[in-house]
Motif scaffolding. Structure first.
Motif, PDB file in Angstrom:
ATOM      1  N   LEU A   1       0.827  -1.204   0.000  1.00  0.00           N
ATOM      2  CA  LEU A   1       0.000   0.000   0.000  1.00  0.00           C
ATOM      3  C   LEU A   1       0.864   1.258   0.000  1.00  0.00           C
ATOM      4  CD1 LEU A   1      -2.666   1.542   0.245  1.00  0.00           C
ATOM      5  CD2 LEU A   1      -2.570   1.144   2.723  1.00  0.00           C
ATOM      6  N   ILE A   2       1.861   1.333   0.865  1.00  0.00           N
ATOM      7  CA  ILE A   2       2.677   2.549   0.939  1.00  0.00           C
ATOM      8  C   ILE A   2       3.550   2.698  -0.305  1.00  0.00           C
ATOM      9  CG2 ILE A   2       4.583   1.483   2.233  1.00  0.00           C
ATOM     10  CD1 ILE A   2       3.174   5.058   2.666  1.00  0.00           C
ATOM     11  N   LYS A   3       4.016   1.589  -0.867  1.00  0.00           N
ATOM     12  CA  LYS A   3       4.779   1.681  -2.116  1.00  0.00           C
ATOM     13  C   LYS A   3       3.909   2.215  -3.247  1.00  0.00           C
ATOM     14  CE  LYS A   3       8.386  -1.832  -1.441  1.00  0.00           C
ATOM     15  NZ  LYS A   3       8.931  -3.135  -1.923  1.00  0.00           N
ATOM     16  N   ARG A   4       2.675   1.721  -3.316  1.00  0.00           N
ATOM     17  CA  ARG A   4       1.758   2.185  -4.362  1.00  0.00           C
ATOM     18  C   ARG A   4       1.418   3.661  -4.168  1.00  0.00           C
ATOM     19  NH1 ARG A   4      -3.993   1.674  -4.752  1.00  0.00           N
ATOM     20  NH2 ARG A   4      -4.015   0.377  -2.869  1.00  0.00           N
ATOM     21  N   ALA A   5       1.258   4.061  -2.904  1.00  0.00           N
ATOM     22  CA  ALA A   5       0.918   5.450  -2.602  1.00  0.00           C
ATOM     23  C   ALA A   5       2.031   6.398  -3.032  1.00  0.00           C
ATOM     24  CB  ALA A   5       0.639   5.603  -1.109  1.00  0.00           C
ATOM     25  N   TYR A   6       3.265   6.027  -2.736  1.00  0.00           N
ATOM     26  CA  TYR A   6       4.380   6.903  -3.105  1.00  0.00           C
ATOM     27  C   TYR A   6       4.654   6.875  -4.606  1.00  0.00           C
ATOM     28  CZ  TYR A   6       5.886   8.843   1.321  1.00  0.00           C
ATOM     29  OH  TYR A   6       5.957   9.595   2.475  1.00  0.00           O
ATOM     30  N   ALA A   7       4.424   5.739  -5.240  1.00  0.00           N
ATOM     31  CA  ALA A   7       4.579   5.677  -6.697  1.00  0.00           C
ATOM     32  C   ALA A   7       3.575   6.607  -7.374  1.00  0.00           C
ATOM     33  CB  ALA A   7       4.395   4.244  -7.177  1.00  0.00           C
ATOM     34  N   GLU A   8       2.354   6.636  -6.846  1.00  0.00           N
ATOM     35  CA  GLU A   8       1.317   7.500  -7.410  1.00  0.00           C
ATOM     36  C   GLU A   8       1.656   8.980  -7.177  1.00  0.00           C
ATOM     37  OE1 GLU A   8      -2.304   7.855  -9.565  1.00  0.00           O
ATOM     38  OE2 GLU A   8      -1.000   6.128  -9.139  1.00  0.00           O
ATOM     39  N   ALA A   9       2.169   9.284  -5.984  1.00  0.00           N
ATOM     40  CA  ALA A   9       2.548  10.667  -5.678  1.00  0.00           C
ATOM     41  C   ALA A   9       3.668  11.137  -6.600  1.00  0.00           C
ATOM     42  CB  ALA A   9       2.976  10.778  -4.221  1.00  0.00           C
ATOM     43  N   ALA A  10       4.646  10.252  -6.844  1.00  0.00           N
ATOM     44  CA  ALA A  10       5.760  10.599  -7.724  1.00  0.00           C
ATOM     45  C   ALA A  10       5.278  10.798  -9.162  1.00  0.00           C
ATOM     46  CB  ALA A  10       6.824   9.502  -7.668  1.00  0.00           C
ATOM     47  N   LYS A  11       4.377   9.941  -9.600  1.00  0.00           N
ATOM     48  CA  LYS A  11       3.857  10.043 -10.963  1.00  0.00           C
ATOM     49  C   LYS A  11       3.112  11.347 -11.183  1.00  0.00           C
ATOM     50  CE  LYS A  11       0.156   7.805 -12.270  1.00  0.00           C
ATOM     51  NZ  LYS A  11      -0.798   6.707 -12.642  1.00  0.00           N
ATOM     52  N   ASN A  12       2.399  11.798 -10.142  1.00  0.00           N
ATOM     53  CA  ASN A  12       1.594  13.015 -10.259  1.00  0.00           C
ATOM     54  C   ASN A  12       2.330  14.265  -9.789  1.00  0.00           C
ATOM     55  OD1 ASN A  12      -0.614  11.518 -11.222  1.00  0.00           O
ATOM     56  ND2 ASN A  12      -1.284  11.049  -9.139  1.00  0.00           N
ATOM     57  N   GLY A  13       3.577  14.105  -9.350  1.00  0.00           N
ATOM     58  CA  GLY A  13       4.346  15.251  -8.876  1.00  0.00           C
ATOM     59  C   GLY A  13       3.777  15.873  -7.612  1.00  0.00           C
ATOM     60  N   VAL A  14       3.191  15.044  -6.746  1.00  0.00           N
ATOM     61  CA  VAL A  14       2.554  15.531  -5.522  1.00  0.00           C
ATOM     62  C   VAL A  14       3.532  15.452  -4.355  1.00  0.00           C
ATOM     63  CG1 VAL A  14       0.716  15.114  -3.845  1.00  0.00           C
ATOM     64  CG2 VAL A  14       0.266  14.837  -6.291  1.00  0.00           C
ATOM     65  N   GLU A  15       3.648  16.556  -3.601  1.00  0.00           N
ATOM     66  CA  GLU A  15       4.457  16.560  -2.390  1.00  0.00           C
ATOM     67  C   GLU A  15       3.534  16.391  -1.190  1.00  0.00           C
ATOM     68  OE1 GLU A  15       7.873  19.258  -0.119  1.00  0.00           O
ATOM     69  OE2 GLU A  15       7.275  19.701  -2.177  1.00  0.00           O
ATOM     70  N   VAL A  16       3.819  15.400  -0.353  1.00  0.00           N
ATOM     71  CA  VAL A  16       2.938  15.096   0.775  1.00  0.00           C
ATOM     72  C   VAL A  16       3.598  15.483   2.094  1.00  0.00           C
ATOM     73  CG1 VAL A  16       1.687  13.249  -0.390  1.00  0.00           C
ATOM     74  CG2 VAL A  16       3.798  12.707   0.834  1.00  0.00           C
ATOM     75  N   ALA A  17       2.755  15.827   3.071  1.00  0.00           N
ATOM     76  CA  ALA A  17       3.261  16.261   4.371  1.00  0.00           C
ATOM     77  C   ALA A  17       3.772  15.097   5.203  1.00  0.00           C
ATOM     78  CB  ALA A  17       2.161  17.004   5.137  1.00  0.00           C
ATOM     79  N   ASP A  18       3.154  13.939   5.046  1.00  0.00           N
ATOM     80  CA  ASP A  18       3.607  12.744   5.749  1.00  0.00           C
ATOM     81  C   ASP A  18       3.209  11.518   4.938  1.00  0.00           C
ATOM     82  OD1 ASP A  18       0.884  12.529   6.166  1.00  0.00           O
ATOM     83  OD2 ASP A  18       1.006  12.350   8.345  1.00  0.00           O
ATOM     84  N   ASP A  19       3.553  10.352   5.442  1.00  0.00           N
ATOM     85  CA  ASP A  19       3.308   9.114   4.702  1.00  0.00           C
ATOM     86  C   ASP A  19       1.814   8.823   4.581  1.00  0.00           C
ATOM     87  OD1 ASP A  19       6.254   8.527   4.816  1.00  0.00           O
ATOM     88  OD2 ASP A  19       5.751   8.517   6.945  1.00  0.00           O
ATOM     89  N   ALA A  20       1.074   9.112   5.645  1.00  0.00           N
ATOM     90  CA  ALA A  20      -0.370   8.870   5.606  1.00  0.00           C
ATOM     91  C   ALA A  20      -1.042   9.706   4.531  1.00  0.00           C
ATOM     92  CB  ALA A  20      -0.979   9.178   6.970  1.00  0.00           C
ATOM     93  N   ALA A  21      -0.531  10.909   4.299  1.00  0.00           N
ATOM     94  CA  ALA A  21      -1.124  11.767   3.271  1.00  0.00           C
ATOM     95  C   ALA A  21      -1.017  11.124   1.894  1.00  0.00           C
ATOM     96  CB  ALA A  21      -0.447  13.132   3.270  1.00  0.00           C
ATOM     97  N   ALA A  22       0.071  10.418   1.642  1.00  0.00           N
ATOM     98  CA  ALA A  22       0.231   9.715   0.362  1.00  0.00           C
ATOM     99  C   ALA A  22      -0.824   8.626   0.219  1.00  0.00           C
ATOM    100  CB  ALA A  22       1.635   9.120   0.257  1.00  0.00           C
TER     101      ALA A  22
END
Length: 235
Positions: free
Chosen positions: A179-200
């Motif tokens: 789940l966390i790997k998928r969340a960060y992969a999606e954030a990177a793909k969309n160029g999204v900067e998150v405040a913490d891991d849960a936000a991703a």
């Protein structure tokens, strides 16, 4: 001594982040390696995860110039669970992703923690892990009791927020590893900067649960925070 048999269905790896820039403590200062009583700040977190029965291994993330020092520190304090020390990135989420890439293939859950939160306890870590095992994602947090004002410009109050719905969120934060790997992969793909891991994870529309703790678990940001933390961990 018989070999340790790991249950790969539940293997938990902790990621301890200690690669921050420490801008408020002055350029060149690495707050994770400042002394807090008889130990460096990050050592207190390392020892809490070492003592936690629900954590199997630890990956420590530090600045590139601290790799050798970090390994020496782990040896000095007997951190037997240390699986690796990796260099961090420019941003927090870069550091987390670097650690995720280094995980043992048997890891099923990760617990991400700020190494500059030295008051964390093994009991808190266990509770967050247990909650994430049931729900996929869990964080540590506390309810807000002060009145909260929204200030959109300067020092002019826009409105008063409903504090009954507001929490402050801390680390550790625990997740199913896929789940966390998928969340960060999606954030990177969309160029999204998150405040913490849960936000991703929230960006995916997934549910995140909060474990409420009454224990002090603040992040060291200023020199005054060091003094407060010392009063807590040394009492």
């Amino acid at each position: 001594m018989p070999p340790v048999i790991r249950d790969i269905r539940t293997m938990v790896t902790a990621i301890i982040l200690a690669a921050g820039k420490s801008e408020r403590l002055g350029a060149g200062t690495d707050k994770a390696f400042l002394n807090l009583g008889p130990k460096p700040v990050v050592a207190w977190s390392l020892l809490a995860f070492e003592r936690c029965a629900d954590v199997d291994s630890i990956v420590l993330v530090v600045r590139k110039d601290q790799l050798v020092a970090a390994k020496a520190l782990a040896r000095m304090f007997g951190i037997s669970k240390l699986a690796g020390v990796v260099p961090g990135g420019a941003k927090r989420q870069d550091s987390v992703q670097a650690a995720l890439k280094s995980l043992d293939v048997d890891t099923r859950m990760v617990v991400v923690h700020d190494g500059t939160r030295p008051c964390v306890t093994a009991a808190t870590i266990s509770e967050v892990v247990k909650l994430a095992r049931r729900n996929g994602a869990a964080v540590t947090g506390r309810r807000i009791w002060d009145t909260v004002k929204l200030v959109e410009k300067g020092t002019t109050v826009t409105r008063t927020e409903d504090r009954t719905k507001l929490w402050t969120v801390q680390t550790p934060q625990a997740f199913n590893v896929q789940l966390i790997k998928r969340a960060y992969a999606e954030a990177a793909k969309n160029g999204v900067e998150v405040a913490d891991d849960a936000a991703a994870v929230e960006q995916l529309g997934e549910t995140v649960r909060i474990f409420e703790t009454e224990k002090p678990n603040f992040k060291i940001v200023t020199a005054e925070d060091l003094q407060i933390a010392a009063a807590i961990v040394l009492k």
